[in-house]
Design a protein around this motif. Sequence first.
Motif, PDB file in Angstrom:
ATOM      1  N   THR A  49      10.697 103.005  51.513  1.00 51.42           N
ATOM      2  CA  THR A  49      11.899 102.210  51.242  1.00 51.42           C
ATOM      3  C   THR A  49      11.540 100.860  50.642  1.00 51.42           C
ATOM      4  OG1 THR A  49      13.089 103.296  53.060  1.00 51.42           O
ATOM      5  CG2 THR A  49      13.950 101.185  52.296  1.00 51.42           C
ATOM      6  N   GLU A  50      10.533 100.210  51.199  1.00 55.01           N
ATOM      7  CA  GLU A  50      10.144  98.899  50.690  1.00 55.01           C
ATOM      8  C   GLU A  50       9.468  99.017  49.332  1.00 55.01           C
ATOM      9  OE1 GLU A  50       8.486  96.130  53.358  1.00 55.01           O
ATOM     10  OE2 GLU A  50       9.970  96.529  54.918  1.00 55.01           O
ATOM     11  N   ALA A  51       8.702 100.094  49.129  1.00 50.20           N
ATOM     12  CA  ALA A  51       8.082 100.310  47.813  1.00 50.20           C
ATOM     13  C   ALA A  51       9.152 100.520  46.744  1.00 50.20           C
ATOM     14  CB  ALA A  51       7.143 101.510  47.867  1.00 50.20           C
ATOM     15  N   ALA A  52      10.196 101.281  47.091  1.00 49.43           N
ATOM     16  CA  ALA A  52      11.291 101.504  46.141  1.00 49.43           C
ATOM     17  C   ALA A  52      12.005 100.196  45.820  1.00 49.43           C
ATOM     18  CB  ALA A  52      12.276 102.525  46.717  1.00 49.43           C
ATOM     19  N   ALA A  53      12.151  99.340  46.817  1.00 50.55           N
ATOM     20  CA  ALA A  53      12.801  98.046  46.598  1.00 50.55           C
ATOM     21  C   ALA A  53      11.980  97.174  45.648  1.00 50.55           C
ATOM     22  CB  ALA A  53      13.018  97.334  47.927  1.00 50.55           C
ATOM     23  N   ALA A  55       9.883  98.308  43.353  1.00 55.38           N
ATOM     24  CA  ALA A  55       9.998  98.906  42.022  1.00 55.38           C
ATOM     25  C   ALA A  55      11.329  98.511  41.372  1.00 55.38           C
ATOM     26  CB  ALA A  55       9.883 100.429  42.121  1.00 55.38           C
ATOM     27  N   HIS A  56      12.377  98.439  42.190  1.00 54.88           N
ATOM     28  CA  HIS A  56      13.703  98.068  41.677  1.00 54.88           C
ATOM     29  C   HIS A  56      13.721  96.629  41.179  1.00 54.88           C
ATOM     30  CE1 HIS A  56      18.028  97.699  41.340  1.00 54.88           C
ATOM     31  NE2 HIS A  56      18.021  96.696  42.185  1.00 54.88           N
ATOM     32  N   ILE A  57      13.110  95.711  41.936  1.00 56.44           N
ATOM     33  CA  ILE A  57      13.134  94.306  41.530  1.00 56.44           C
ATOM     34  C   ILE A  57      12.255  94.096  40.296  1.00 56.44           C
ATOM     35  CG2 ILE A  57      11.210  93.484  42.967  1.00 56.44           C
ATOM     36  CD1 ILE A  57      14.549  91.667  42.342  1.00 56.44           C
ATOM     37  N   THR A  58      11.178  94.865  40.185  1.00 58.78           N
ATOM     38  CA  THR A  58      10.339  94.789  38.988  1.00 58.78           C
ATOM     39  C   THR A  58      11.135  95.209  37.760  1.00 58.78           C
ATOM     40  OG1 THR A  58       8.346  95.292  40.273  1.00 58.78           O
ATOM     41  CG2 THR A  58       8.226  95.624  37.895  1.00 58.78           C
ATOM     42  N   ASN A  59      11.855  96.311  37.882  1.00 57.52           N
ATOM     43  CA  ASN A  59      12.651  96.804  36.763  1.00 57.52           C
ATOM     44  C   ASN A  59      13.763  95.818  36.399  1.00 57.52           C
ATOM     45  OD1 ASN A  59      13.384  99.127  34.938  1.00 57.52           O
ATOM     46  ND2 ASN A  59      15.298  98.976  36.097  1.00 57.52           N
ATOM     47  N   LEU A  60      14.318  95.147  37.403  1.00 49.42           N
ATOM     48  CA  LEU A  60      15.373  94.162  37.136  1.00 49.42           C
ATOM     49  C   LEU A  60      14.857  93.049  36.234  1.00 49.42           C
ATOM     50  CD1 LEU A  60      18.291  93.106  37.907  1.00 49.42           C
ATOM     51  CD2 LEU A  60      17.131  91.717  39.638  1.00 49.42           C
ATOM     52  N   THR A 218      13.188  90.633  53.002  1.00 50.80           N
ATOM     53  CA  THR A 218      12.145  89.602  53.025  1.00 50.80           C
ATOM     54  C   THR A 218      10.926  90.033  52.215  1.00 50.80           C
ATOM     55  OG1 THR A 218      11.483  90.489  55.193  1.00 50.80           O
ATOM     56  CG2 THR A 218      12.812  88.477  55.180  1.00 50.80           C
ATOM     57  N   THR A 219      10.658  91.340  52.162  1.00 50.23           N
ATOM     58  CA  THR A 219       9.561  91.831  51.324  1.00 50.23           C
ATOM     59  C   THR A 219       9.840  91.514  49.858  1.00 50.23           C
ATOM     60  OG1 THR A 219       8.990  93.615  52.855  1.00 50.23           O
ATOM     61  CG2 THR A 219       8.325  93.905  50.564  1.00 50.23           C
ATOM     62  N   VAL A 220      11.058  91.780  49.421  1.00 47.45           N
ATOM     63  CA  VAL A 220      11.433  91.494  48.030  1.00 47.45           C
ATOM     64  C   VAL A 220      11.424  89.988  47.767  1.00 47.45           C
ATOM     65  CG1 VAL A 220      13.311  91.632  46.349  1.00 47.45           C
ATOM     66  CG2 VAL A 220      12.752  93.620  47.754  1.00 47.45           C
ATOM     67  N   ALA A 221      11.944  89.205  48.711  1.00 45.67           N
ATOM     68  CA  ALA A 221      11.954  87.745  48.539  1.00 45.67           C
ATOM     69  C   ALA A 221      10.539  87.199  48.427  1.00 45.67           C
ATOM     70  CB  ALA A 221      12.694  87.087  49.704  1.00 45.67           C
ATOM     71  N   LEU A 222       9.626  87.730  49.236  1.00 43.90           N
ATOM     72  CA  LEU A 222       8.230  87.288  49.182  1.00 43.90           C
ATOM     73  C   LEU A 222       7.614  87.605  47.825  1.00 43.90           C
ATOM     74  CD1 LEU A 222       5.758  86.111  50.631  1.00 43.90           C
ATOM     75  CD2 LEU A 222       5.272  88.411  51.487  1.00 43.90           C
ATOM     76  N   ALA A 223       7.911  88.804  47.305  1.00 45.02           N
ATOM     77  CA  ALA A 223       7.365  89.194  46.004  1.00 45.02           C
ATOM     78  C   ALA A 223       7.901  88.296  44.891  1.00 45.02           C
ATOM     79  CB  ALA A 223       7.695  90.656  45.722  1.00 45.02           C
ATOM     80  N   VAL A 224       9.192  87.998  44.931  1.00 46.04           N
ATOM     81  CA  VAL A 224       9.777  87.131  43.907  1.00 46.04           C
ATOM     82  C   VAL A 224       9.209  85.711  44.026  1.00 46.04           C
ATOM     83  CG1 VAL A 224      11.932  86.073  43.104  1.00 46.04           C
ATOM     84  CG2 VAL A 224      11.885  88.500  43.718  1.00 46.04           C
ATOM     85  N   ALA A 225       9.002  85.252  45.254  1.00 39.98           N
ATOM     86  CA  ALA A 225       8.401  83.928  45.456  1.00 39.98           C
ATOM     87  C   ALA A 225       6.983  83.885  44.899  1.00 39.98           C
ATOM     88  CB  ALA A 225       8.409  83.579  46.941  1.00 39.98           C
ATOM     89  N   ASP A 226       6.208  84.937  45.139  1.00 41.46           N
ATOM     90  CA  ASP A 226       4.852  85.001  44.582  1.00 41.46           C
ATOM     91  C   ASP A 226       4.898  85.013  43.059  1.00 41.46           C
ATOM     92  OD1 ASP A 226       3.628  85.028  47.052  1.00 41.46           O
ATOM     93  OD2 ASP A 226       3.398  87.210  47.140  1.00 41.46           O
TER      94      ASP A 226
END
Length: 292
Positions: A49-53, A55-60, A218-226
Amino acid sequence: MDSPRPLKRRRVSNPNLTTHPAAAPTANSPPPDPQNDPLLTHATHVLATEAAALAHITNLYLTSPPARTSLRAAVHCILTSQRAGGRLIACGVGKSAYIAQKLTATCKSLGIAAGFLHACEAVHGDLGDIRGERDVLLFVSFSGRTPELMGLLPHVPVGTRVIALTGHTEAGECGLLAGRTQEDGGEGSGRSSGILLPAPVLEREVLSFGVAAPTTSTTVALAVADMLALTVAGEMHGGRMGEVFKRNHPGGAIGVEGRETTRKQRQRKRKGGEEGVVPELPTPCVSASDDG
């Protein structure tokens, strides 16, 4: 007189005890079949689920013009602040506060002037960390309407630029940006006051896992912050980013590895004679992690 015979103890069965307990798995036991193991099924569902999230934010950010514009605007906003001697102030509460702290720590290690502001402490004196137009205030909040952050907005110094890292994809839907104009991402567009940095998820945690605990968000937020920190650092330092990080991180396993790499580079440059030795610096004992 014959001595009394001892009474026989009656055996009492306990329905909670099994006569033949299941044997614990050993090193030679065959691995459990994940298709028939509820524990493994649940665990790998979380990872998938988190991996799919992610991948989704990367595509966005690869395909969405508004998201790409917002990222450019956030990067230029922070660069403008840094060049004027300002700081990036990351603010949050709850789990989002930990994401804000991680963003702050990453920025510092990459040579970006930054600080963390807890929303609750801000209204009890820590607002002094924000110095007006020179600084950028970045809120981390999936909902974009966290009461502690909303209550802080009226007290933010006039002229302070605001970035909201939230689960929204439209700035108009984010309460933290209400009444603020959206940055257009241009190098010279330095006067608008609000920028949305989208960090949406495909599905809310309560639907994915049966509980609303911040996990995927929070996983997605951390990735975007990085992504933001490394992009800003790349624009600031160019090819010197690794050198800046190495200078700011002499401790822990990362520091040891960096010094070893430097030592080998110096040895390769030496044309002859006895090889020099780079002195080993002690790892700071105040560090909470070997890896930094």
